[in-house]
Scaffold this motif. Structure first.
Motif, PDB file in Angstrom:
ATOM      1  N   GLY A 570      79.985  29.524 -38.010  1.00  0.00           N
ATOM      2  CA  GLY A 570      78.878  29.138 -37.830  1.00  0.00           C
ATOM      3  C   GLY A 570      78.785  27.370 -38.070  1.00  0.00           C
ATOM      4  O   GLY A 570      78.470  26.558 -37.348  1.00  0.00           O
ATOM      5  N   ASP A 573      80.748  25.812 -34.690  1.00  0.00           N
ATOM      6  CA  ASP A 573      80.131  25.316 -33.350  1.00  0.00           C
ATOM      7  C   ASP A 573      78.770  24.872 -33.505  1.00  0.00           C
ATOM      8  O   ASP A 573      77.868  25.372 -33.159  1.00  0.00           O
ATOM      9  CB  ASP A 573      80.367  26.246 -32.396  1.00  0.00           C
ATOM     10  CG  ASP A 573      79.779  27.792 -32.790  1.00  0.00           C
ATOM     11  OD1 ASP A 573      80.312  28.513 -32.467  1.00  0.00           O
ATOM     12  OD2 ASP A 573      78.830  27.749 -33.631  1.00  0.00           O
ATOM     13  N   GLU A 574      78.484  23.956 -34.436  1.00  0.00           N
ATOM     14  CA  GLU A 574      77.363  23.145 -34.559  1.00  0.00           C
ATOM     15  C   GLU A 574      77.021  22.543 -33.139  1.00  0.00           C
ATOM     16  O   GLU A 574      77.753  22.085 -32.519  1.00  0.00           O
ATOM     17  CB  GLU A 574      77.203  22.218 -35.663  1.00  0.00           C
ATOM     18  CG  GLU A 574      77.422  22.773 -37.144  1.00  0.00           C
ATOM     19  CD  GLU A 574      76.091  22.814 -37.704  1.00  0.00           C
ATOM     20  OE1 GLU A 574      75.102  23.183 -36.814  1.00  0.00           O
ATOM     21  OE2 GLU A 574      75.718  23.039 -38.967  1.00  0.00           O
ATOM     22  N   ARG A 575      75.755  22.457 -33.174  1.00  0.00           N
ATOM     23  CA  ARG A 575      75.459  21.779 -31.662  1.00  0.00           C
ATOM     24  C   ARG A 575      75.424  20.270 -31.977  1.00  0.00           C
ATOM     25  O   ARG A 575      74.892  19.779 -33.036  1.00  0.00           O
ATOM     26  CB  ARG A 575      74.020  22.508 -31.316  1.00  0.00           C
ATOM     27  CG  ARG A 575      73.432  21.933 -30.220  1.00  0.00           C
ATOM     28  CD  ARG A 575      71.960  22.211 -30.020  1.00  0.00           C
ATOM     29  NE  ARG A 575      71.711  23.649 -30.030  1.00  0.00           N
ATOM     30  CZ  ARG A 575      71.617  24.360 -28.771  1.00  0.00           C
ATOM     31  NH1 ARG A 575      71.258  23.891 -27.753  1.00  0.00           N
ATOM     32  NH2 ARG A 575      71.589  25.693 -28.980  1.00  0.00           N
ATOM     33  N   GLU A 576      75.569  19.707 -30.939  1.00  0.00           N
ATOM     34  CA  GLU A 576      75.287  18.304 -30.869  1.00  0.00           C
ATOM     35  C   GLU A 576      74.102  17.863 -30.240  1.00  0.00           C
ATOM     36  O   GLU A 576      73.594  18.484 -29.240  1.00  0.00           O
ATOM     37  CB  GLU A 576      76.468  17.725 -30.182  1.00  0.00           C
ATOM     38  CG  GLU A 576      77.842  18.002 -30.844  1.00  0.00           C
ATOM     39  CD  GLU A 576      78.603  16.464 -31.203  1.00  0.00           C
ATOM     40  OE1 GLU A 576      78.083  15.510 -30.727  1.00  0.00           O
ATOM     41  OE2 GLU A 576      79.245  16.846 -32.152  1.00  0.00           O
TER      42      GLU A 576
ATOM     43  N   ARG B  53      72.284  10.989 -30.565  1.00  0.00           N
ATOM     44  CA  ARG B  53      73.235  12.110 -29.792  1.00  0.00           C
ATOM     45  C   ARG B  53      72.541  13.285 -29.755  1.00  0.00           C
ATOM     46  O   ARG B  53      72.747  14.414 -30.265  1.00  0.00           O
ATOM     47  CB  ARG B  53      74.432  12.333 -30.834  1.00  0.00           C
ATOM     48  CG  ARG B  53      75.797  11.567 -30.412  1.00  0.00           C
ATOM     49  CD  ARG B  53      76.948  11.324 -31.220  1.00  0.00           C
ATOM     50  NE  ARG B  53      77.419  12.726 -31.349  1.00  0.00           N
ATOM     51  CZ  ARG B  53      78.449  12.774 -32.454  1.00  0.00           C
ATOM     52  NH1 ARG B  53      78.863  11.806 -32.881  1.00  0.00           N
ATOM     53  NH2 ARG B  53      78.729  13.960 -32.697  1.00  0.00           N
ATOM     54  N   ARG B  57      73.736  19.655 -24.183  1.00  0.00           N
ATOM     55  CA  ARG B  57      75.030  19.455 -24.051  1.00  0.00           C
ATOM     56  C   ARG B  57      75.491  19.102 -22.583  1.00  0.00           C
ATOM     57  O   ARG B  57      76.369  18.803 -22.612  1.00  0.00           O
ATOM     58  CB  ARG B  57      75.442  21.277 -24.295  1.00  0.00           C
ATOM     59  CG  ARG B  57      75.573  21.672 -25.613  1.00  0.00           C
ATOM     60  CD  ARG B  57      75.803  22.960 -25.730  1.00  0.00           C
ATOM     61  NE  ARG B  57      76.028  23.321 -27.292  1.00  0.00           N
ATOM     62  CZ  ARG B  57      76.674  24.006 -27.612  1.00  0.00           C
ATOM     63  NH1 ARG B  57      77.800  24.578 -26.991  1.00  0.00           N
ATOM     64  NH2 ARG B  57      76.693  24.292 -29.045  1.00  0.00           N
ATOM     65  N   TRP B  77      80.652  14.904 -37.488  1.00  0.00           N
ATOM     66  CA  TRP B  77      79.134  15.717 -37.347  1.00  0.00           C
ATOM     67  C   TRP B  77      78.282  15.602 -38.793  1.00  0.00           C
ATOM     68  O   TRP B  77      77.068  15.384 -38.901  1.00  0.00           O
ATOM     69  CB  TRP B  77      79.592  17.358 -37.448  1.00  0.00           C
ATOM     70  CG  TRP B  77      78.390  18.124 -37.226  1.00  0.00           C
ATOM     71  CD1 TRP B  77      77.971  19.114 -37.989  1.00  0.00           C
ATOM     72  CD2 TRP B  77      77.392  18.222 -36.482  1.00  0.00           C
ATOM     73  NE1 TRP B  77      76.874  19.728 -37.993  1.00  0.00           N
ATOM     74  CE2 TRP B  77      76.199  19.075 -36.821  1.00  0.00           C
ATOM     75  CE3 TRP B  77      76.961  17.176 -35.238  1.00  0.00           C
ATOM     76  CZ2 TRP B  77      75.180  19.170 -35.993  1.00  0.00           C
ATOM     77  CZ3 TRP B  77      75.878  17.435 -34.591  1.00  0.00           C
ATOM     78  CH2 TRP B  77      74.887  18.610 -34.884  1.00  0.00           C
ATOM     79  N   ARG B  84      70.851  10.497 -39.133  1.00  0.00           N
ATOM     80  CA  ARG B  84      69.660  11.254 -38.265  1.00  0.00           C
ATOM     81  C   ARG B  84      68.596  11.007 -39.479  1.00  0.00           C
ATOM     82  O   ARG B  84      68.764  11.526 -40.460  1.00  0.00           O
ATOM     83  CB  ARG B  84      70.066  12.542 -37.786  1.00  0.00           C
ATOM     84  CG  ARG B  84      70.815  12.909 -36.624  1.00  0.00           C
ATOM     85  CD  ARG B  84      70.513  13.945 -35.958  1.00  0.00           C
ATOM     86  NE  ARG B  84      71.487  14.053 -34.893  1.00  0.00           N
ATOM     87  CZ  ARG B  84      71.663  15.257 -34.205  1.00  0.00           C
ATOM     88  NH1 ARG B  84      71.319  16.271 -34.869  1.00  0.00           N
ATOM     89  NH2 ARG B  84      72.318  15.280 -33.170  1.00  0.00           N
TER      90      ARG B  84
ATOM     91  N   LYS D 140      72.045  30.273 -28.255  1.00  0.00           N
ATOM     92  CA  LYS D 140      73.148  29.614 -27.455  1.00  0.00           C
ATOM     93  C   LYS D 140      73.327  30.603 -26.243  1.00  0.00           C
ATOM     94  O   LYS D 140      74.413  31.185 -26.219  1.00  0.00           O
ATOM     95  CB  LYS D 140      74.555  29.595 -28.292  1.00  0.00           C
ATOM     96  CG  LYS D 140      74.609  28.363 -29.044  1.00  0.00           C
ATOM     97  CD  LYS D 140      75.604  28.445 -29.996  1.00  0.00           C
ATOM     98  CE  LYS D 140      75.448  27.509 -31.097  1.00  0.00           C
ATOM     99  NZ  LYS D 140      76.400  27.936 -32.307  1.00  0.00           N
ATOM    100  N   ARG D 243      66.189  18.639 -34.732  1.00  0.00           N
ATOM    101  CA  ARG D 243      67.634  18.230 -34.816  1.00  0.00           C
ATOM    102  C   ARG D 243      67.729  16.717 -35.083  1.00  0.00           C
ATOM    103  O   ARG D 243      68.616  16.099 -35.998  1.00  0.00           O
ATOM    104  CB  ARG D 243      68.231  18.052 -33.212  1.00  0.00           C
ATOM    105  CG  ARG D 243      68.410  19.748 -33.039  1.00  0.00           C
ATOM    106  CD  ARG D 243      69.756  19.803 -31.931  1.00  0.00           C
ATOM    107  NE  ARG D 243      68.858  19.588 -30.668  1.00  0.00           N
ATOM    108  CZ  ARG D 243      69.457  18.829 -29.640  1.00  0.00           C
ATOM    109  NH1 ARG D 243      70.751  18.527 -29.835  1.00  0.00           N
ATOM    110  NH2 ARG D 243      68.944  18.798 -28.496  1.00  0.00           N
ATOM    111  N   ASP D 249      72.115  23.289 -37.462  1.00  0.00           N
ATOM    112  CA  ASP D 249      71.827  23.941 -36.497  1.00  0.00           C
ATOM    113  C   ASP D 249      71.271  25.273 -37.061  1.00  0.00           C
ATOM    114  O   ASP D 249      70.297  25.865 -36.419  1.00  0.00           O
ATOM    115  CB  ASP D 249      73.197  24.403 -35.871  1.00  0.00           C
ATOM    116  CG  ASP D 249      72.868  24.467 -34.304  1.00  0.00           C
ATOM    117  OD1 ASP D 249      72.218  23.757 -33.880  1.00  0.00           O
ATOM    118  OD2 ASP D 249      73.654  25.319 -33.598  1.00  0.00           O
TER     119      ASP D 249
END
Ligand SMILES: Nc1ncnc2c1ncn2[C@@H]1O[C@H](COP(=O)(O)OP(=O)(O)OP(=O)(O)O)[C@@H](O)[C@H]1O
Ligand SMILES: Nc1ncnc2c1ncn2[C@@H]1O[C@H](COP(=O)(O)OP(=O)(O)OP(=O)(O)O)[C@@H](O)[C@H]1O
Ligand SMILES: [Mg+2]
Ligand SMILES: [Mg+2]
Lengths: 576, 314, 317, 340, 295
Positions: A570, A573-576, B53, B57, B77, B84, D140, D243, D249
């Motif tokens: 988890g 691969d956090e999303r950007e 950002r 993707r 990250w 943010r 995803k 976000r 996430d």
């Protein structure tokens, strides 16, 4: 596991569920065999000869006119300790005679009864007409002191345990659609059975029952079909039990169906009225091939009629010139001679050219064996210029069309014969034909033949077993030659049991007889369990628990592992 | 405070790439309000999303985004998450979609507080009440769901949410576009008041130059992913595109535009097939021949003003 | 040409409440005239426009075209719709994505079985400024830009040679630079073909750009109307005044408080009074809250429906 | 002023829900009425004489048959029969089974427990597993997890239930090669079921295979539905807002995407209850599970028309009720429709 | 003008195909399907129904795969391979026709329910919802039991119980299409019900319909096999009846894995092929997903 002496338990698999624990209502075969183990009957087929032998009735006499029967009831006890008296029997029969709801199970058995009275241990039954099968009465004797309290027999499910009975076992538990548990009756008058508990376990899925037998979930299973029976081969722990069966499989031919007042009924093909055509059909059937291919070789081709060879006394077989063997040429010749000419398409027509010989073959839906039979018959009949088309009907429709409205040409048929064949013989009597309004009946052929009728009356009155058998054989011969029905084969009784569990079991009849599928309680009364040391016999429950526990543990671990993995990935691969 | 250096955004599609933003450089001082104008598809939202950002993707971002001296695009990250909302927050155009439809708005406003300030429930709800009061909504509204609010109220909730962590920068992407005239006036008044009271920097995006001129100190105009003009909001536009854009919104009462609507001939450019040279030249009323071949960069055209046209400056 | 008399349109909303979307409107569009209908969201502009086209049946009141009342039989409606045409706000949505430009424009002629379809289509496209028309025949809507799509929609209407065009927010979804072009097209059509038009919009600038006359709508009623210059330069109704004051270029804003009103609960008296800045400032009269106003007649002269401004208006005359 | 507005704003909520529930309940009643009518005529269409079916080939005198006919009310006219049937059904009297000679309702009552246990467990497992996996996969799309889950669920979706059940039975109950047959071959419990926790384990062990079969088939549908539902949500602006707020996430998925995606899924989940019931017929037959499905299967095979009719009626009505419940639950869950 | 329309069609198909080709799973499904359908169609050129005839079944009973019978034999010594081949005709026929029936009912009612507001739409919707919650397999079972299990009745039983989801889908799509402004524009141009439904609604729902029909075929094939397994289908040889045969004749306990696995795998493969194809079609054709992809 607390018990020092392990219980001796035998488990029997069945593929039919119990319909009702109330013997007045139950109609299913499986229920019948369970009743045999719980309740006493007037008589029971002898374990060697299958002739009626004393059960609850110690002895009996009959008046010269054959209308009054007196039974002496044995001094024995119900499983709750009460004495068994003739009163119990009288109550049982009277209940059935007076209460329509109580007729559901075995109604016809008392139809001929005029009155039933009791006096101490003496039971007197007066008949309306003489009846040779009197000693084969299929009615279990019920304990009056328990059952008279029941208000509405038709609505009573009899789910009270332990049951009060007089047979070798007492029912102690019944789970709907699952199992019935029987315990040995210590007070049984013949003596306590050798095992402690008998479980009858229901399988919806026959394949699963075979698996169950191989795994040891069950110890014995009866009424196997040939393919399942074959698949037991090669298992060292399993005995394949293959003996002659009680059943005959035959074709019913619409040879001109009539109602009980002799009016034609139905739409049978006119050609079938001709005995020559019926005989020709008979010649066109390769019974040996059917046995080999449809029954996996586990049946006997029928050169006789509706009584299987299991019943040696009554069995009749054609021989000599009378015997019909598979011979397509002969079949063709018979038809040619009788004037049924083949057309250009190879299909014969009636001598007057009015109709082609196209017959329908009625079978049941959901009956793979019949389907297969149909395919073979179609193949052979084609060779003799007869077209056969298959018509599948559900059982109620089937019963209606082949038993009442006669909307058929040829239909599959069969009968499981009791030690006394009167019942099956009776299905071909004139009186069994339906009335004009389509009611009544129970005919298996719409047959109405004076010769047959008189023979029937003769055997019914004949109380000498030997002479009666001779008469019955004549009836069978008549059926064979006149061919309202054409017997195909007698399927074997196929069973299997685990020899690492069952040490001994006596079939009925004792010489090459049946186990589960037989009549009477003998096999299950004589059952002996292999005694095992230690708790393994009883270990089922706890080991089951252990296995389930392990399974649950594995699942939990797998889930936990999954979650851990998931947590770890988890973050990555956090999303950007 | 905020500095964009040659920011570029390219969306990679299966068939081809879409260069949505092509080298945008901008500065925004603390406490300043900057307006970003341009037609649909000119890349305004892409710029806004790139700042934090937030792009999907499929987008490739180039250049640098310096927020308080830190390069957002190079942040770790965890740091980015911290930045943010607490340093910069966003108010989106479609307020009805920017709010989670099944969560009470109070919870949505409180969410960044719980995440960034580790605030306790009671503190958070107190702050929520304060914020709602700031945007002129009664406290009980915290228990409402978005659909129970009108568009203007929802937009105010979005603004309250953006203020929650007291960021130095608020990015407002078309905050009033979907709103009615009167409601739009209400929201704009609120924004003006808030930036004045809190000294927050504002990047406001709109296609309506007059709205921007109303709120912002400086204006930037985009065309086809490029800045074509940057300058103070008062004063004449110099780039022909900016001029055309300004003329498209007539002044009521101005006799020049009475019965004479003005617009640009031709169609807005397709970012996938940009014309060569100056991207604007096919529609430019004053285009020179050279415009078709040579591209023009922003060039100074007076104090504080720069425009990307061969005809200005020099 | 096209005239609505005392038009009422109601919807039964959720919960059994009735929304009086159009609540007493008199409006006429003369030959060769462009009328702008302005007002804030939800005031009933679209409903009025749809009712004028016969797409919605009025609860009461009537529509007449060229002096004859509109009949709602299928045949009469079809004939009516050859004369009066509709252009909608969203050109992408107004075109079936599966139809080519040719098919989209030819749809009207096909429905009305006009002869010489191809010529009609080509002509309509050319008049809408899509030249040469053949180049566009086989295009799909998604292959066109927003401005081109709106021209296709207009061409679809022109193909039937209408006398009146009703345009509901015709440029609201278009890019700022494109909208001028479409508005010019409307003006040109009026000049060349003598087309009348009712332009529905919430954009006062647009009205100023092209309209001969403006009608300001509030909560199902027209509260002020008259020639564009009169209404927009010298608004009489406090609502019109407020609308104009919030335009960015205007110096002192009157920002009305409260949300747009609800057509299921129309206030008594003057329907604007709960938000009226004059009432709020105490300049209102007793009548404002209690006494309903007359429905304005369908005249071209400047007129206003207000208890307070009435006086002002009369003074001015 | 504010308080007044507050009250004004708050009250319609309750009313809306009540009215909605009432409408839905009315709709359900109408549906049930339609089911009752349809059932009556459907089963009157059946070929054959029910009384003869009842006799099942045993000999009955004409008088007996007439008696039976009268007892079943078959001697009356169709409208009379219909009224009688409706009256009976409304009194929860589903008639008497031909085969068992007992009230159908009793028979159903005896078996409904096991069916609920099996289908309930399967449903819970399938829903939780399917929704969870679907949410992750949809979050995803195109990821390895997504590809694997989608592939698995597509295969399971394509597998006939009964075939899968048979295979599982053969592999895990019979045992093949190195795989031991650790699971029982039939039923819902051992004959000598121990008491207490061990008994629970015993039932659990019996349930594994049938449950697995049911889950495998249903779960695939839930997964796919949830997946596409989440994919729909992922593109929404409020997700971008979340976000932008700096949420992790996982938190965005859990707190924002999933609750929203769940809403459209709820109805579908309940809508598919019919499938679970259908699946139960085959699964119960294969694993000899003593439930309603088995009863129904038996009724069809006999055929026992009153039993068939009663079971059909009950299954259908309960599915309708479940769906109505789902609608109301949905209404409760979604604030958007709740006060609308 | 027909020339022009044709060009347009060809272009649309070309574009569709280009889109579809990017879905590898969908293409794989399509290939499998094409193979299966072609084989089923060509079967009569090579074999006839005699492969299902027991009298001529020459092989050994339940013989394992060998050179003579590559997929083994069944209980009557018939070649499983040839039976599968011949049986594919029935299975596919039932699948297609049932789906077709369901689609026709679903489309007509769906469009009607969506197009006609007011009581007609409400009644249709009510009926649809009612059918939708009926447990379809159970209902199909009852229907098949009542009507008898011929091929035609099985098709009817499946078709009649599976249309509501199509109708729902079509109705939703119809509502969506009718909410589009181009319907309003069309109305304003003077269009009537027929024009709207056939010119605008139908073409717009057609692609979705295609996708959903493909999925419907898949589920019809599974339902057929389930009905056959439960014994209500009196069909000629189909994959379902073969499985039923393997069950009836104890293939599992006899260790005749080929007899159980092969028909089952055929069902799974073909059903999956339909499903993959349908899903790919859905993604390519669903305007909602499409606009999102283009936005
Ligand atoms: N996710 C995406 N994938 C592909 N292309 C995209 C994506 N998002 C935006 N684009 C394209 O990038 C270009 C710029 O888009 P952007 O949203 O930044 O424009 P904008 O100026 O905000 O327009 P608007 O005024 O319509 O909001 C457009 O051509 C758009 O089609
Ligand atoms: N079909 C309908 N059913 C119920 N109410 C409706 C319907 N159409 C419109 N309304 C209501 O009528 C009122 C007027 O709507 P209308 O669409 O005419 O407003 P508008 O002025 O065009 O607004 P906008 O500027 O937002 O387009 C609104 O409150 C709307 O909710
Ligand atoms: Mg944008
Ligand atoms: Mg509108």
């Amino acid at each position: 596991a607390a018990d020092p002496a392990p219980k001796k338990v035998i488990k029997i698999g069945v593929t039919q569920a119990v319909d009702s624990m109330n013997p007045f209502l139950a109609v299913r075969l499986v229920t019948g065999s369970i009743q045999r183990m719980i309740y006493g009957f007037l008589t029971v087929p002898d374990s060697k000869t299958l002739q009626p032998s004393p059960d609850l009735a110690e002895s009996w006499t009959t008046s010269p006119d054959g209308l009054t029967w007196t039974f002496k009831i044995r001094q024995a006890k119900w499983s709750d300790g009460q004495p068994i008296t003739a009163d119990d029997a009288a109550w049982t029969f009277n209940k059935m005679m007076t209460d329509d709801a109580a007729k559901t199970g075995n109604g016809p058995a008392v139809e001929n009864f005029a009155s039933v009275t009791a006096n101490g241990q003496e039971l007197t039954i007066k008949l309306k007409a003489p009846q040779a099968s009197m000693l084969d009465n299929p009615v279990p004797i019920m304990p009056k002191h328990v059952w008279e309290k029941v208000k509405d027999i038709g609505k009573y499910d009899a789910e009270v345990y332990p049951t009060v009975g007089s047979g070798p076992y007492v029912a102690v538990e019944h789970k709907k659609d699952q199992f019935v548990r029987l315990e040995a009756n210590p007070d049984y008058w013949r003596g306590r059975p050798k095992i402690d508990e008998l479980q009858i376990i229901f399988y919806d899925n026959p394949a699963a029952s075979i698996v169950g037998l191989k795994k040891g979930d069950i110890d014995l299973i009866g009424r196997l079909n040939p393919s399942d029976f074959e698949s037991l081969k090669g298992d060292d722990n399993i005995v394949q039990w293959n003996t002659q069966g009680r059943r005959a499989t035959y074709l019913q031919v619409n040879h001109g169906a009539t109602t009980s007042d002799n009016k034609p009924i139905g739409d049978g093909h006119p050609a079938l009225k001709d005995p020559k055509v019926r005989t020709a059909l008979h010649y066109a059937i390769d019974k040996q091939k059917l046995v080999d291919e449809v029954q996996g070789g586990l049946a006997k081709p029928a050169d006789g009629s509706i009584i299987p060879p299991l019943y040696k006394d009554f069995f009749w077989e054609a021989s000599g010139a009378e015997k019909i063997t598979f011979d397509l040429a002969k079949a063709n010749k018979i038809l040619d001679d009788a004037g049924y000419k083949k057309g250009a398409d190879g299909v014969r027509t009636m001598p007057d050219g009015s109709r082609k010989l196209q017959f329908r073959f009625s079978i049941h839906t959901d009956a793979p064996v019949e389907d297969k039979l149909a395919e073979y018959l179609t193949g052979w009949f084609k060779e003799v210029g007869i077209t056969l088309t298959t018509k599948r009907l559900d059982s109620s429709k089937f019963t209606e069309e082949t038993g009442t409205t006669a909307l058929f040409d040829i239909a599959i048929s069969g009968w499981s014969v009791n030690p006394d064949p009167e019942e099956v013989l009776g299905t071909h009597l004139c009186s069994r034909r339906p009335t004009a309004s389509g009611d009544g009946g129970g005919t298996e052929s719409f047959y109405c033949d004076p010769t047959y009728e008189s023979l029937y009356l003769e055997q019914q009155k004949e109380l000498d077993r030997g002479k009666r058998a001779e008469t019955i054989k004549k009836m069978e011969e008549r059926l064979y030659t006149d061919a309202p029905v054409i017997a195909l084969y007698y399927p074997n009784d196929l069973e299997g049991y685990r020899k690492d569990r069952i040490a001994g079991i006596t079939p009925i009849p004792e010489d090459k007889g049946l186990l589960y599928g037989g009549s009477g309680y003998w096999p299950f009364y004589t059952l002996e369990a292999v005694s095992k040391d230690g708790a393994s016999a009883d270990g089922g429950g706890s080991s089951t628990g252990v296995i389930a526990g392990i399974a649950a543990g594995v699942v939990v671990l797998a889930l936990a592992g999954f979650f851990v993995l998931r947590r770890r990935s988890g973050a990555a691969d956090e999303r950007e | 405070m905020l500095e964009l250096d040659e920011l570029s955004v390219t969306y990679r599609l299966e068939s081809s790439d879409v260069p949505a933003v092509r080298g945008v450089s901008l500065q925004l001082a603390a406490g300043e309000a900057l307006g970003l104008a341009g037609e649909s598809g000119s890349g305004k939202s892409s710029v806004a999303l790139a700042l934090l950002r937030l792009l999907p993707r499929s987008a490739v971002v180039g250049g640098r985004v310096m927020l308080d001296g830190e390069d957002v695009l190079a942040m770790k990250w965890g740091r980015l998450r911290a930045v943010r909302w607490s340093s910069a927050s966003i108010v989106f155009q479609g307020a009805q979609h920017g709010l989670n439809p099944v969560q009470r708005i109070g919870d949505q406003i409180a969410e960044p507080l719980l995440v960034h300030r580790q605030a306790s429930g009671a503190d958070a709800s107190k702050r929520v009440r304060e914020l709602l009061a700031q945007v002129g909504l009664p406290a009980w509204r915290a228990r409402s769901y978005p659909h129970e609010l009108s568009g203007g109220q929802r937009q105010r909730v979005m603004i309250a949410m953006a203020l929650a962590c007291e960021p130095q920068l608020i990015i407002a992407d078309e905050p009033t576009t979907a709103l009615d005239l009167m409601v739009q006036a209400q929201v704009l008044t609120l924004i003006r008041k808030l930036i004045a009271d809190h000294g927050i920097s504002l990047l406001m995006i709109s296609h309506d130059l007059s709205v921007l001129a109303d709120v912002c100190d400086r204006l930037a105009v985009m065309y086809a992913g490029r800045l074509v003009e940057v300058g103070p909001s008062s004063g004449q536009f110099q780039h022909p595109y900016s001029q055309a854009l300004a003329a498209a919104f007539p002044t009521v009462g101005d006799p020049a535009s009475r019965l004479a609507p003005r617009g640009l001939p031709g169609d807005p450019p397709d970012p996938q097939q940009l014309p060569g040279g100056c991207a604007f030249h096919p529609r430019c009323p004053v285009a020179l021949e050279s415009c078709a071949t040579s591209d023009v960069q922003l060039r100074a055209s007076g104090a504080d003003r720069a425009a990307a046209c061969v005809l200005v400056g020099e | 040409m096209l005239e609505a008399t005392d038009l009422h349109v109601e919807f039964s909303g959720r919960g059994g409440r009735r929304a009086r979307a159009v609540d007493g409107v008199n409006l006429s569009v003369g030959a060769g005239e462009i009328v702008a209908l302005v007002g804030e969201s939800g005031c009933g502009k679209t409903t009025l426009a749809r009712t004028l086209l016969g797409l919605e049946r009025p609860t009461s009141g009537q529509i007449s075209y060229d002096g004859t009342p509109l009949s709602y039989s299928g045949r009469a409606l079809r004939a009516f719709r050859r004369e009066v045409q509709l252009v909608l706000q969203d050109p992408m949505g107004s075109l079936n994505p599966r139809h080519t430009v040719y098919e989209a424009v030819a749809e009207g002629p096909r429905i009305h079985r006009l002869p010489d379809e191809e010529a009609v289509v080509a002509d309509a496209l050319a008049r809408a400024g899509l030249r040469p028309p053949e180049r566009f025949f086989q295009r799909f809507p998604h292959e066109l830009s927003g401005g081109q799509r709106q021209r296709v929609v207009i061409a679809g209407a022109l193909a039937l040679d209408p006398k009146v065009l009703i345009a509901d927010e015709p440029v609201a979804s278009l890019d700022a630079s494109v909208r001028g072009e479409i508005l010019s097209l409307l003006l040109r059509l009026r000049d060349d073909l003598g087309l009348s038009a009712l332009v529905v919009t919430h954009d006062l600038g647009l009205a100023w750009n092209i309209a001969d006359r403006v009608a300001v709508m509030y909560l199902g009623r027209i509260v002020e109307s008259g020639p564009t210059e009169d209404v927009l330069k010298d608004p009489q109704h406090p609502y019109t005044q407020a609308l104009l004051s919030v335009l960015p270029e205007s110096p002192n804003r009157i920002v009305l408080t409260g949300e747009p009103p609800d057509p299921t609960r129309i206030p008594t008296g003057c329907r604007f009074h709960p938000r009226c800045q004059l009432v709020a400032a105490g300049k209102g009269t007793e009548a404002c809250t209690t006494q309903p106003l007359q429905v304005l007649p369908a005249t071209t002269a400047p007129q206003v429906s207000c208890h307070v401004a009435d006086l002002v208006g009369r003074d001015r005359k | 002023m504010t308080t007044a507005v507050e009250e004004l704003e708050q009250t319609p909520v309750r009313h809306g829900l009540l009215r909605y529930a009432a409408t839905k309940a009315g709709g359900a009643l109408l549906s049930i009425a339609m089911v009752i009518v349809a059932t009556f005529f459907l089963f009157r269409l059946l070929p054959g004489d029910p009384v003869r079916a009842l006799a099942q080939g045993r000999n009955m005198t004409p008088e007996q048959l007439d008696l039976e006919r009268a007892r079943l009310g078959l001697d009356k006219s169709i409208p009379e029969q219909f009224l009688h049937f409706v009256g009976q059904t409304l009194r929860f009297d589903l008639g008497v089974s031909y085969e068992y000679k007992r009230p159908v309702l009793d028979l159903i009552g005896e078996r409904i427990g096991s069916t609920l246990l099996l289908t309930g467990t399967a449903l819970v497992v399938a829903v939780s597993l399917g929704l969870w996996q679907g949410a992750r996969a949809g979050w995803k799309p195109g990821s390895k997890f997504d590809k694997v889950s989608t592939a698995i669920s597509l295969v399971l979706w394509s597998v006939p239930t009964f075939w899968l059940g048979l295979l599982l039975l053969m592999v895990f109950a019979a045992g093949i090669g190195p795989i031991p047959g650790i699971f029982p071959t039939r039923g819902s419990s051992s004959v000598d079921k121990p008491d207490g926790f061990a008994g629970v384990l015993d039932v659990a062990q019996h349930m594994v295979l049938p449950c697995l079969t049911l889950v495998a088939v249903v779960y695939a549908q839930y997964l796919l539905v949830m997946r596409s539902s989440v994919i729909d949500e992922v593109g929404q602006d409020y997700i971008t807002t979340a976000r932008a707020k700096g949420l992790r996430d996982d938190d965005i998925r859990r707190k924002h995407a999933v609750p929203n995606a769940l809403l459209p899924t709820v109805t579908l989940v309940f809508m598919r209850i019919g499938f679970v019931v259908g699946g139960a017929v085959t699964v119960e037959a294969i694993f000899s599970w003593p439930g309603l499905g088995q009863l129904f299967y038996e009724a069809i095979r006999v055929p026992d028309f009153t039993l068939m009719q009663g079971t059909f009626l009950l299954i259908t009505v309960s599915v309708i009720l479940m769906n109505t419940l789902a609608d109301v639950v949905y209404h409760l869950l979604d604030p958007r429709v709740r006060s609308a | 003008m027909s020339n022009v329309t044709w060009v347009r069609r060809r272009r649309a198909i070309g574009r569709f195909w280009a889109d579809f080709r990017t879905h590898r799973a969908g293409v794989a499904g399509l290939v499998i399907l094409a193979v299966a359908v072609v084989l089923a169609l060509l079967a009569p050129l090579f074999i006839d129904s005699s492969v299902t005839n027991v009298v001529s079944g020459t092989g050994a009973k339940m013989a394992p795969p060998s050179l003579d019978d590559p997929l083994g034999t069944d209980e009557s010594g018939r070649s499983v391979l040839l039976m599968i081949w011949w049986g594919s005709r029935t299975s596919l026929l039932i699948g297609f026709l049932a789906a077709l029936l369901s689609m026709v009912i679903g489309t007509v009612l769906g469009i009607a329910a969506g197009h006609f507001r007011g009581w007609i739409g409400a009644v249709i919707l009510r009926v649809t919802d009612w059918f939708l919650v009926l447990p379809s397999l159970v209902t199909a079972l009852v229907l098949a039991a009542i009507l008898g299990g011929s091929t035609a009745t099985i098709i009817v039983a499946i078709g009649v119980t599976s249309w509501p989801s199509t109708a729902r889908l079509i109705r939703a799509q119809t509502l969506a299409v009718e909410a589009r402004p181009y319907i309003e524009r069309s109305l304003a141009l003077g269009a009537g019900h027929w024009h709207i439904t056939t010119r605008h609604v139908l073409p717009n729902v057609a692609p979705l319909l295609l996708a959903s029909t493909t999925l419907e075929v898949a589920s019809a094939i599974v339902t057929e096999s389930t009905l056959a397994f439960l014994g209500v289908s009196a069909n000629k040889t189909s994959w379902g009846t073969m499985l039923r045969g393997s069950y009836d004749w104890g293939a599992a306990t006899a260790g005749a894995w080929w007899y159980i696995l092969v028909p089952g795998l055929c069902i799974v493969t073909v059903v999956m092929a339909f499903t993959l194809c349908g899903r790919a079609l859905e993604t390519v054709l669903n305007p909602r997903l499409r606009t999102r992809a283009h936005a």
